[in-house]
Design an enzyme around this catalytic site. Structure first.
Site, PDB file in Angstrom:
ATOM      1  N   GLY A  87      43.548  33.987  51.526  1.00 55.63           N
ATOM      2  CA  GLY A  87      44.307  35.115  52.082  1.00 55.63           C
ATOM      3  C   GLY A  87      45.661  34.783  52.046  1.00 55.63           C
TER       4      GLY A  87
ATOM      5  CE  LYS B  25      29.944  38.682  45.549  1.00 53.09           C
ATOM      6  NZ  LYS B  25      28.694  38.243  44.814  1.00 53.09           N
TER       7      LYS B  25
ATOM      8  CG  ASN C 207      48.470  36.672  46.909  1.00 52.02           C
ATOM      9  OD1 ASN C 207      49.550  36.821  46.235  1.00 52.02           O
ATOM     10  ND2 ASN C 207      47.497  35.801  46.366  1.00 52.02           N
TER      11      ASN C 207
ATOM     12  CG  ASN D 274      42.663  41.713  40.496  1.00 52.16           C
ATOM     13  OD1 ASN D 274      42.404  41.365  41.619  1.00 52.16           O
ATOM     14  ND2 ASN D 274      42.615  41.206  39.350  1.00 52.16           N
TER      15      ASN D 274
ATOM     16  CG  HIS E  38      44.092  37.289  36.559  1.00 51.36           C
ATOM     17  ND1 HIS E  38      42.924  36.933  36.758  1.00 51.36           N
ATOM     18  CD2 HIS E  38      44.573  36.435  35.678  1.00 51.36           C
ATOM     19  CE1 HIS E  38      42.288  36.147  36.089  1.00 51.36           C
ATOM     20  NE2 HIS E  38      43.237  35.762  34.827  1.00 51.36           N
TER      21      HIS E  38
ATOM     22  CE  LYS F  59      25.879  44.359  64.691  1.00 50.05           C
ATOM     23  NZ  LYS F  59      26.188  43.351  65.418  1.00 50.05           N
TER      24      LYS F  59
ATOM     25  CB  ILE G  16      35.862  47.588  42.255  1.00 49.64           C
ATOM     26  CG1 ILE G  16      36.804  46.641  42.920  1.00 49.64           C
ATOM     27  CG2 ILE G  16      35.987  49.141  42.758  1.00 49.64           C
ATOM     28  CD1 ILE G  16      36.568  46.442  44.410  1.00 49.64           C
TER      29      ILE G  16
HETATM   30  C1  GRF Z   1      45.000  34.205  43.968  1.00 52.51           C
HETATM   31  O1  GRF Z   1      45.273  33.189  42.939  1.00 52.51           O
HETATM   32  C2  GRF Z   1      45.026  35.584  43.109  1.00 52.51           C
HETATM   33  O2  GRF Z   1      45.807  35.725  41.988  1.00 52.51           O
HETATM   34  C3  GRF Z   1      43.392  35.451  42.650  1.00 52.51           C
HETATM   35  O3  GRF Z   1      42.788  34.831  43.842  1.00 52.51           O
HETATM   36  C4  GRF Z   1      43.788  33.968  44.519  1.00 52.51           C
HETATM   37  C5  GRF Z   1      43.507  34.474  45.839  1.00 52.51           C
HETATM   38  O4  GRF Z   1      44.321  33.456  46.824  1.00 52.51           O
HETATM   39  N1  GRF Z   1      42.879  36.772  42.270  1.00 52.51           N
HETATM   40  P1  GRF Z   1      44.741  33.999  48.435  1.00 52.51           P
HETATM   41  O5  GRF Z   1      43.175  34.117  48.828  1.00 52.51           O
HETATM   42  O6  GRF Z   1      45.399  35.159  48.203  1.00 52.51           O
HETATM   43  O7  GRF Z   1      45.180  32.812  48.859  1.00 52.51           O
END
Ligand code: GRF
Length: 202
Positions: free
Chosen positions: A12, A87, A14, A103, A105, A61, A89
């Site tokens: 989490g 997962k 990001n 998304n 990446h 739930k 979508i």
């Molecule tokens: C990030 O490196 C993102 O690019 C990828 O999964 C990772 C998620 O990291 N899709 P976080 O959960 O936001 O720390």
């Protein structure tokens, strides 16, 4: 205010970057944090910010994948952000939210993407290839993993790194700036899609 749903599966960081952004605080409202994993660390962050958390999946739930699009519409979500969601979508949601699901990446697509390319797998593959640059990509989500049109990319020099972990660290720092930046552009209506190409207006 742009109404946003953030999908997560793990750490989490990001999500935290989005919630910590002073600019975004004025432009968006994160209405929901959605995960396939009830125990993910990202839910703790959502809790700290008093954001509703929902589990998607087959358990009791949970919101089922079949009902996901309907559920997001009921929340009047404008933009769906996948921030480490592992997962697939559902196809109906891709259609209902065409060009409204993004998304992030942790590499420069279209290289180092696809089904098994997540987390450390990506950075190991980049390291093993001896690539001298890596980076982060924010793209629209379509029916297959990591193939949607690219919105923004940022490069990172990795010519001096000694491990995949070092690449992760460098890329993650860039991600935390790039994802809020793209969401801000969305909120300001500065992302234009024309003939399959994406332009981000300044
Ligand atoms: C990030 O490196 C993102 O690019 C990828 O999964 C990772 C998620 O990291 N899709 P976080 O959960 O936001 O720390």
């Amino acid at each position: 205010m742009l109404k946003v749903a953030v999908f997560v599966s793990g750490r989490g960081s990001n999500l935290r970057a989005i919630l910590n952004s002073p600019k975004l605080r004025k432009l968006i409202k994160v209405q929901a944090v959605i995960s396939n994993k009830a125990t993910c660390r990202a839910f703790k962050i959502a809790e700290q910010y008093s954001i509703n958390q929902y589990v998607v999946g087959n358990e009791k739930k949970s919101i089922s994948y079949n009902n996901l699009s309907k559920f997001l519409k009921s929340l009047e979500i404008d933009l769906v952000v996948l921030a480490g969601f592992l997962k697939m979508i559902p196809a109906d949601m891709i259609v209902d939210f065409r060009n409204r699901i993004i998304n992030i990446h942790p590499a420069l697509l279209p290289s180092f993407g696809g089904k098994e390319m997540y987390g450390m797998n990506v950075h190991k593959a980049v390291y093993d290839s001896s690539a001298q640059v890596s980076g982060a990509t924010v793209h629209f989500v379509d029916e297959t993993y990591d193939t949607g049109n690219i919105i923004v990319q940022r490069c990172v020099d990795i010519s001096e790194v000694d491990s995949p972990e070092e690449i992760l660290e460098k890329v993650l720092a860039v991600e935390h700036e790039l994802l809020p930046y793209v969401i801000e552009k969305f909120a300001l209506d500065k992302i234009i899609v024309s003939n399959g190409r994406v332009k981000v207006l300044s």
